[in-house]
Design an enzyme around this catalytic site. Structure first.
Site, PDB file in Angstrom:
ATOM      1  N   ASN A   5       0.916  -0.971   0.049  1.00 47.95           N
ATOM      2  CA  ASN A   5       0.131   0.022  -0.043  1.00 47.95           C
ATOM      3  C   ASN A   5       1.014   1.170  -0.011  1.00 47.95           C
ATOM      4  O   ASN A   5       1.550   1.557   0.931  1.00 47.95           O
ATOM      5  CB  ASN A   5      -0.921  -0.209   1.241  1.00 47.95           C
ATOM      6  CG  ASN A   5      -1.867   1.181   1.296  1.00 47.95           C
ATOM      7  OD1 ASN A   5      -1.934   1.951   0.450  1.00 47.95           O
ATOM      8  ND2 ASN A   5      -2.823   1.186   2.343  1.00 47.95           N
ATOM      9  N   ARG A  51      -2.508  -2.220  -3.372  1.00 51.93           N
ATOM     10  CA  ARG A  51      -3.736  -1.491  -3.257  1.00 51.93           C
ATOM     11  C   ARG A  51      -3.763  -0.337  -4.225  1.00 51.93           C
ATOM     12  O   ARG A  51      -2.880   0.592  -4.064  1.00 51.93           O
ATOM     13  CB  ARG A  51      -3.706  -0.802  -1.652  1.00 51.93           C
ATOM     14  CG  ARG A  51      -5.060  -0.332  -1.634  1.00 51.93           C
ATOM     15  CD  ARG A  51      -5.128   0.116  -0.188  1.00 51.93           C
ATOM     16  NE  ARG A  51      -6.547   0.768   0.094  1.00 51.93           N
ATOM     17  CZ  ARG A  51      -6.940   1.259   1.346  1.00 51.93           C
ATOM     18  NH1 ARG A  51      -5.817   1.518   2.389  1.00 51.93           N
ATOM     19  NH2 ARG A  51      -7.993   1.879   1.336  1.00 51.93           N
ATOM     20  N   HIS A  75     -13.263   1.532   0.393  1.00 48.92           N
ATOM     21  CA  HIS A  75     -13.190   0.645   1.439  1.00 48.92           C
ATOM     22  C   HIS A  75     -13.571  -0.851   0.871  1.00 48.92           C
ATOM     23  O   HIS A  75     -13.972  -1.707   1.729  1.00 48.92           O
ATOM     24  CB  HIS A  75     -14.060   0.929   2.752  1.00 48.92           C
ATOM     25  CG  HIS A  75     -13.554   1.996   3.698  1.00 48.92           C
ATOM     26  ND1 HIS A  75     -14.280   2.823   4.282  1.00 48.92           N
ATOM     27  CD2 HIS A  75     -12.307   2.465   3.994  1.00 48.92           C
ATOM     28  CE1 HIS A  75     -13.795   3.788   4.902  1.00 48.92           C
ATOM     29  NE2 HIS A  75     -12.275   3.510   4.704  1.00 48.92           N
ATOM     30  N   ARG A 114     -13.854  14.198   8.817  1.00 48.73           N
ATOM     31  CA  ARG A 114     -14.624  14.443   7.556  1.00 48.73           C
ATOM     32  C   ARG A 114     -16.215  14.471   7.986  1.00 48.73           C
ATOM     33  O   ARG A 114     -16.503  14.195   8.850  1.00 48.73           O
ATOM     34  CB  ARG A 114     -14.592  13.310   6.603  1.00 48.73           C
ATOM     35  CG  ARG A 114     -12.956  13.172   6.034  1.00 48.73           C
ATOM     36  CD  ARG A 114     -13.008  12.004   4.778  1.00 48.73           C
ATOM     37  NE  ARG A 114     -11.780  11.426   4.822  1.00 48.73           N
ATOM     38  CZ  ARG A 114     -11.467  10.273   4.493  1.00 48.73           C
ATOM     39  NH1 ARG A 114     -12.663   9.374   4.248  1.00 48.73           N
ATOM     40  NH2 ARG A 114     -10.326   9.841   4.479  1.00 48.73           N
ATOM     41  N   GLU A 135      -7.382  -6.148   4.959  1.00 46.70           N
ATOM     42  CA  GLU A 135      -7.429  -5.806   3.551  1.00 46.70           C
ATOM     43  C   GLU A 135      -6.344  -6.391   2.849  1.00 46.70           C
ATOM     44  O   GLU A 135      -6.203  -6.769   1.575  1.00 46.70           O
ATOM     45  CB  GLU A 135      -7.511  -3.900   3.370  1.00 46.70           C
ATOM     46  CG  GLU A 135      -8.696  -3.523   3.646  1.00 46.70           C
ATOM     47  CD  GLU A 135      -8.443  -1.970   4.306  1.00 46.70           C
ATOM     48  OE1 GLU A 135      -7.931  -1.615   5.110  1.00 46.70           O
ATOM     49  OE2 GLU A 135      -9.350  -1.127   3.489  1.00 46.70           O
TER      50      GLU A 135
END
Ligand code: AMP
Length: 392
Positions: A7, A88, A177, A235, A378
């Site tokens: 990643n 990723r 996600h 956020r 992940e």
């Protein structure tokens, strides 16, 4: 077979090396502050973590050190042992509904999609190029955050805006996600013994819910960008778009500054004025801080509303799953959410809920829907997809 799951960010590089198909993690680590001075890396092997300081001017230099570490720690004897590198990649647009073998065409497309993910896609590609240069014989595979949500129906992914915004500019809900929600779907299939209706709650610093039916995403709360849907650490999630020009007029801030406020100064942080981290919010609530109490009520209410929406959308649910930093660890947040769902006969078992970072059923035996904590993974999804391509 040895597979790397990678990643890459603009100044960071995270990796895990797997022995596949056993899915054993052989070594993992993170390189930080690449190209910006003060760089260092941490390596974890056999449960032991070490940190080393070293200047890396580029991701290529970091990958070269990573290879040296793999060899000196005897994880591999030679480069040829690394059969695949899975990356990723954040945005695959409408082009990629699955992981792909990376070639020049894929790189070009992911580069073009940078318009939709300017912070992520270019950084992800820097990682891809570094591994292509340093590990040329490995198969490079791209795994997209958006891919899992490509199964959504157009009534879900379209915004009620002029239709040509979609056809001309690609304005639609993409969702993110995806690898995490897909992991939850596959793990729940193992646990429940079939494909059921799952509401996957990935609530970490970024947060999204996903309605999963028959193993497929049918709706998700993030949208055109990851700043949609739920209230998050910093956020805002969903807002009335018209408040953007209003605030620009009032404060004299530029559009970029207001967008930055919505991404970095909103959510838990914006409402509480304390922190974007739910641990700090929990501590402030303990002290009776009213803004923290309000922030938590708003945070929970938005999650509950989306759960209710997906419950109706799927004509019920078989399981609700909590995952990611807050979902896996915040006992009080899970309790507040599930306690708000009693009108659907969904109930928590407080003793079972007293768990952090561990797979567990947390609903009571009389709950109409099973509720689980499942730590997400992940990286293993990246390793699986990469392994599958090589096996084919
Ligand atoms: P993630 O983005 O999945 O890494 O999640 C990171 C977030 O998880 C942090 O910012 C915290 O808000 C939350 N978190 C991590 N550990 C805990 C904990 N023990 N209790 C409550 N929240 C936690």
């Amino acid at each position: 077979m040895k597979i790397l799951a990678v990643n890459a960010g603009s100044s960071s590089l995270k990796f895990q090396m797997y022995e596949m198909p056993e899915e054993t993690v052989l070594i993992s680590g993170t390189f930080e502050r690449i190209g910006i001075g003060g760089s260092f890396y941490t390596i974890k092997i056999n449960g032991e973590k070490t940190k080393k300081e070293k200047e890396f001017k580029s991701h290529s230099e970091a990958v070269a050190t990573l290879i040296d570490e793999l060899i000196s720690n005897k994880v591999i004897a030679s480069l040829d042992e690394i059969k695949g590198v899975g990356h990723r990649l954040v945005h695959g647009g409408e082009k990629y509904a699955q992981s792909v073998i990376i070639n020049d065409d894929v790189i070009k497309t992911v580069d073009e999609l940078s318009e939709l993910a300017p912070l992520h896609n270019p950084a992800n590609l820097i990682g891809v190029r570094a591994f292509m240069e340093k590990v040329p014989n490995a198969l490079e595979v791209g795994c997209f955050d958006t891919a899992f949500h490509q199964t959504m129906d157009e009534k879900e992914y379209l915004y009620p805006v002029p239709y040509e915004w979609y056809t001309k500019y690609g304005v639609r809900k993409y969702g993110f996600h995806g690898m995490s929600h897909n992991y939850i779907a596959s793990r729940m299939k193992e646990i429940l013994g079939g494909d059921y209706r799952i509401i996957s709650c990935h609530i970490g610093n970024g947060a999204s819910l996903c309605a999963i039916k028959d193993g497929k995403s049918i709706d998700t709360s993030m949208g055109f960008t990851p700043n949609a849907g739920l209230m998050m650490g910093s956020r805002s999630g969903d807002i009335d778009a018209t408040l953007i020009p209003f605030i620009m007029n009032k404060t004299g801030e530029s559009l970029d500054e207001v967008i930055n406020d919505l991404n970095k100064k909103s959510g838990y942080l914006g409402v509480s004025g304390i922190s974007s981290d739910s641990r700090d919010i929990e501590a402030a609530i303990e002290e009776g801080n009213e803004k923290a109490i309000l922030a938590q009520k708003m945070y929970v209410e938005r999650i509950v509303n989306y759960i209710a929406e997906y419950y109706l959308e799927m004509n019920g649910a078989d399981a609700i799953v909590f995952t990611a930093g807050v979902g896996e660890n915040s006992i009080s947040t899970r309790k507040a959410i599930i306690d708000s769902l009693s009108s659907l006969n969904i109930f928590l078992d407080d003793e079972r809920n007293n768990v952090r970072g561990k797979e567990q059923l947390i609903s009571s035996d009389n709950s109409s829907v099973k509720v689980y904590v499942i730590p997400t993974d992940e990286e293993v999804m990246i390793a699986r997809d990469t392994y599958n391509f090589i096996n084919e």
